[in-house]
Motif scaffolding. Sequence first.
Motif, PDB file in Angstrom:
ATOM      1  N   PRO A 192      11.297   7.218   0.072  1.00 45.33           N
ATOM      2  CA  PRO A 192      11.137   8.178   1.171  1.00 45.33           C
ATOM      3  C   PRO A 192       9.690   8.643   1.341  1.00 45.33           C
ATOM      4  N   GLU A 193       8.983   8.747   0.223  1.00 45.84           N
ATOM      5  CA  GLU A 193       7.594   9.203   0.279  1.00 45.84           C
ATOM      6  C   GLU A 193       6.756   8.417  -0.724  1.00 45.84           C
ATOM      7  N   MET A 194       5.506   8.162  -0.323  1.00 38.52           N
ATOM      8  CA  MET A 194       4.543   7.526  -1.221  1.00 38.52           C
ATOM      9  C   MET A 194       3.193   8.207  -0.998  1.00 38.52           C
ATOM     10  N   SER A 195       2.367   8.162  -2.037  1.00 41.41           N
ATOM     11  CA  SER A 195       1.008   8.667  -1.869  1.00 41.41           C
ATOM     12  C   SER A 195       0.032   7.684  -2.503  1.00 41.41           C
ATOM     13  N   VAL A 196      -1.179   7.697  -1.994  1.00 43.60           N
ATOM     14  CA  VAL A 196      -2.215   6.785  -2.477  1.00 43.60           C
ATOM     15  C   VAL A 196      -3.559   7.475  -2.362  1.00 43.60           C
ATOM     16  N   PHE A 240       9.311  -6.534  11.202  1.00 42.09           N
ATOM     17  CA  PHE A 240       8.161  -5.772  11.667  1.00 42.09           C
ATOM     18  C   PHE A 240       7.920  -4.576  10.750  1.00 42.09           C
ATOM     19  N   TRP A 241       6.682  -4.154  10.692  1.00 36.39           N
ATOM     20  CA  TRP A 241       6.327  -2.843  10.165  1.00 36.39           C
ATOM     21  C   TRP A 241       5.679  -2.057  11.301  1.00 36.39           C
ATOM     22  N   TYR A 242       6.227  -0.861  11.526  1.00 40.50           N
ATOM     23  CA  TYR A 242       5.687   0.050  12.523  1.00 40.50           C
ATOM     24  C   TYR A 242       5.138   1.282  11.803  1.00 40.50           C
ATOM     25  N   LYS A 243       4.109   1.856  12.413  1.00 40.10           N
ATOM     26  CA  LYS A 243       3.480   3.068  11.904  1.00 40.10           C
ATOM     27  C   LYS A 243       3.659   4.176  12.926  1.00 40.10           C
ATOM     28  N   GLN A 244       4.100   5.352  12.460  1.00 35.41           N
ATOM     29  CA  GLN A 244       4.279   6.491  13.357  1.00 35.41           C
ATOM     30  C   GLN A 244       3.531   7.688  12.791  1.00 35.41           C
ATOM     31  N   PRO A 245       2.294   7.919  13.253  1.00 32.90           N
ATOM     32  CA  PRO A 245       1.548   9.108  12.804  1.00 32.90           C
ATOM     33  C   PRO A 245       2.233  10.370  13.302  1.00 32.90           C
ATOM     34  N   PRO A 246       1.968  11.499  12.683  1.00 31.35           N
ATOM     35  CA  PRO A 246       2.597  12.748  13.112  1.00 31.35           C
ATOM     36  C   PRO A 246       2.335  13.040  14.583  1.00 31.35           C
ATOM     37  N   SER A 247       3.397  13.288  15.320  1.00 32.52           N
ATOM     38  CA  SER A 247       3.318  13.643  16.737  1.00 32.52           C
ATOM     39  C   SER A 247       2.608  12.594  17.585  1.00 32.52           C
ATOM     40  N   ALA A 295       0.882   8.274   7.620  1.00 34.94           N
ATOM     41  CA  ALA A 295       1.877   8.189   8.692  1.00 34.94           C
ATOM     42  C   ALA A 295       3.239   7.911   8.077  1.00 34.94           C
ATOM     43  N   MET A 296       4.244   7.892   8.940  1.00 34.29           N
ATOM     44  CA  MET A 296       5.560   7.382   8.573  1.00 34.29           C
ATOM     45  C   MET A 296       5.559   5.895   8.893  1.00 34.29           C
ATOM     46  N   TYR A 297       5.981   5.092   7.935  1.00 32.62           N
ATOM     47  CA  TYR A 297       6.038   3.651   8.138  1.00 32.62           C
ATOM     48  C   TYR A 297       7.497   3.206   8.181  1.00 32.62           C
ATOM     49  N   PHE A 298       7.825   2.477   9.236  1.00 31.13           N
ATOM     50  CA  PHE A 298       9.179   1.982   9.421  1.00 31.13           C
ATOM     51  C   PHE A 298       9.193   0.460   9.323  1.00 31.13           C
ATOM     52  N   CYS A 299      10.109  -0.029   8.549  1.00 30.60           N
ATOM     53  CA  CYS A 299      10.395  -1.453   8.496  1.00 30.60           C
ATOM     54  C   CYS A 299      11.499  -1.729   9.514  1.00 30.60           C
ATOM     55  N   ALA A 300      11.395  -2.825  10.231  1.00 34.85           N
ATOM     56  CA  ALA A 300      12.388  -3.109  11.264  1.00 34.85           C
ATOM     57  C   ALA A 300      12.743  -4.587  11.273  1.00 34.85           C
ATOM     58  N   TYR A 301      13.984  -4.840  11.590  1.00 33.83           N
ATOM     59  CA  TYR A 301      14.537  -6.191  11.657  1.00 33.83           C
ATOM     60  C   TYR A 301      14.990  -6.436  13.082  1.00 33.83           C
ATOM     61  N   ARG A 302      14.704  -7.646  13.566  1.00 35.19           N
ATOM     62  CA  ARG A 302      15.079  -7.942  14.948  1.00 35.19           C
ATOM     63  C   ARG A 302      15.660  -9.342  15.040  1.00 35.19           C
ATOM     64  N   LYS A 318      14.876   3.811   7.266  1.00 33.27           N
ATOM     65  CA  LYS A 318      14.741   5.266   7.402  1.00 33.27           C
ATOM     66  C   LYS A 318      13.293   5.730   7.308  1.00 33.27           C
ATOM     67  N   GLY A 319      12.415   4.846   6.908  1.00 34.28           N
ATOM     68  CA  GLY A 319      10.998   5.186   6.897  1.00 34.28           C
ATOM     69  C   GLY A 319      10.484   5.619   5.537  1.00 34.28           C
ATOM     70  N   THR A 320       9.193   5.421   5.352  1.00 33.95           N
ATOM     71  CA  THR A 320       8.482   5.899   4.164  1.00 33.95           C
ATOM     72  C   THR A 320       7.291   6.714   4.639  1.00 33.95           C
ATOM     73  N   LYS A 321       7.216   7.940   4.176  1.00 34.81           N
ATOM     74  CA  LYS A 321       6.095   8.795   4.547  1.00 34.81           C
ATOM     75  C   LYS A 321       4.945   8.550   3.586  1.00 34.81           C
ATOM     76  N   LEU A 322       3.834   8.064   4.115  1.00 37.97           N
ATOM     77  CA  LEU A 322       2.666   7.762   3.290  1.00 37.97           C
ATOM     78  C   LEU A 322       1.627   8.861   3.433  1.00 37.97           C
ATOM     79  N   THR A 323       1.225   9.396   2.302  1.00 43.00           N
ATOM     80  CA  THR A 323       0.141  10.376   2.245  1.00 43.00           C
ATOM     81  C   THR A 323      -1.069   9.717   1.604  1.00 43.00           C
ATOM     82  N   VAL A 324      -2.226   9.910   2.213  1.00 48.06           N
ATOM     83  CA  VAL A 324      -3.470   9.367   1.667  1.00 48.06           C
ATOM     84  C   VAL A 324      -4.328  10.544   1.189  1.00 48.06           C
TER      85      VAL A 324
END
Lengths: 114, 117
Positions: free
Chosen positions: B9-13, B35-42, B88-95, B109-115
Motif C-alpha cells: 500500500p505504501e513505499m518510501s525511498v 501498464f503502470w500509471y502514476k497519479q500525483p496528488p490532485s 505519487a500513487m502508482y497503479f498497475c493495470a491489466y488490459r 489498488k495502488g502503491t503510494k510512493l513517498t520520496v
Amino acid sequence: DAMVIQNPRYQVTQFGKPVTLSCSQTLNHNVMYWYQQKSSQAPKLLFHYYDKDFNNEADTPDNFQSRRPNTSFCFLDIRSPGLGDAAMYLCATSRDRGFNQPQHFGDGTRLSIL
Amino acid sequence: AQTVTQSQPEMSVQEAETVTLSCTYDTSESDYYLFWYKQPPSRQMILVIRQEAYKQQNATENRFSVNFQKAAKSFSLKISDSQLGDAAMYFCAYRALMKGGSEKLVFGKGTKLTVNP
C-alpha cells in the motif's frame, strides 16, 4: 495543454438530486471511458463508448448513465445519487479500441453528496 | 475474472535511490497488455510505462523499467535515481480485449510512493 478536460473539478450535490459530470477531449479519440475511484481504491470502469457504441460494465448500477452527443464530449449522469456514490470520477480516452492503445486521463471530478 | 494485486500500500525511498513496486495479476488469457500509471496528488493519471505480454524483453522508459515475468504473472516497476517529483500513487493495470471487441482495463489498488529528500 489539457487534452482531456473534466468539468467541474469539484461537484457537490444533494442526496437524490440528479447530477451530470462532463468530459471533453481535443484528441479526436474514438473511445471515451468513465471510471469511478473511491477513496484509497483503484479506479473502476463504469462504461465506455467506442464511437457511438455504448458498452456498459455488468456491475455498473442502473443509476449511472452516459451520453456522448459527439466525438468530443461525453457526460456521466447520476440519476439519484446516494451517499455511496461520493467518489472521484475519471474520464479517459484512447485513440482506438485495442489493448495496445494507452488511455489518457483527465484531472477527474470529485463528487460529494450532502 | 482478471485481478490485479499490489501488495504494498505504501513505499518510501530516498532521493537518488532505487525502489521497486510489486504487481501480480491473474488471467487465463495469453495476449494482453500491462501498464503502470502514476497519479500525483490532485493531478491527473498519466501513463508511465507499458508492456506487451507477448514480448519477452522488459520495457524501459528512461529511469523507469519493468521486470515482467509472464509465467509468474508478475509485473514490477523499478524506479532508478528517484526524484522528488516521482512521489505519487502508482497503479498497475491489466488490459485485454474481450469478445465482441470490448475491452477491459483492471487496476490494482495502488502503491503510494513517498520520496524523502
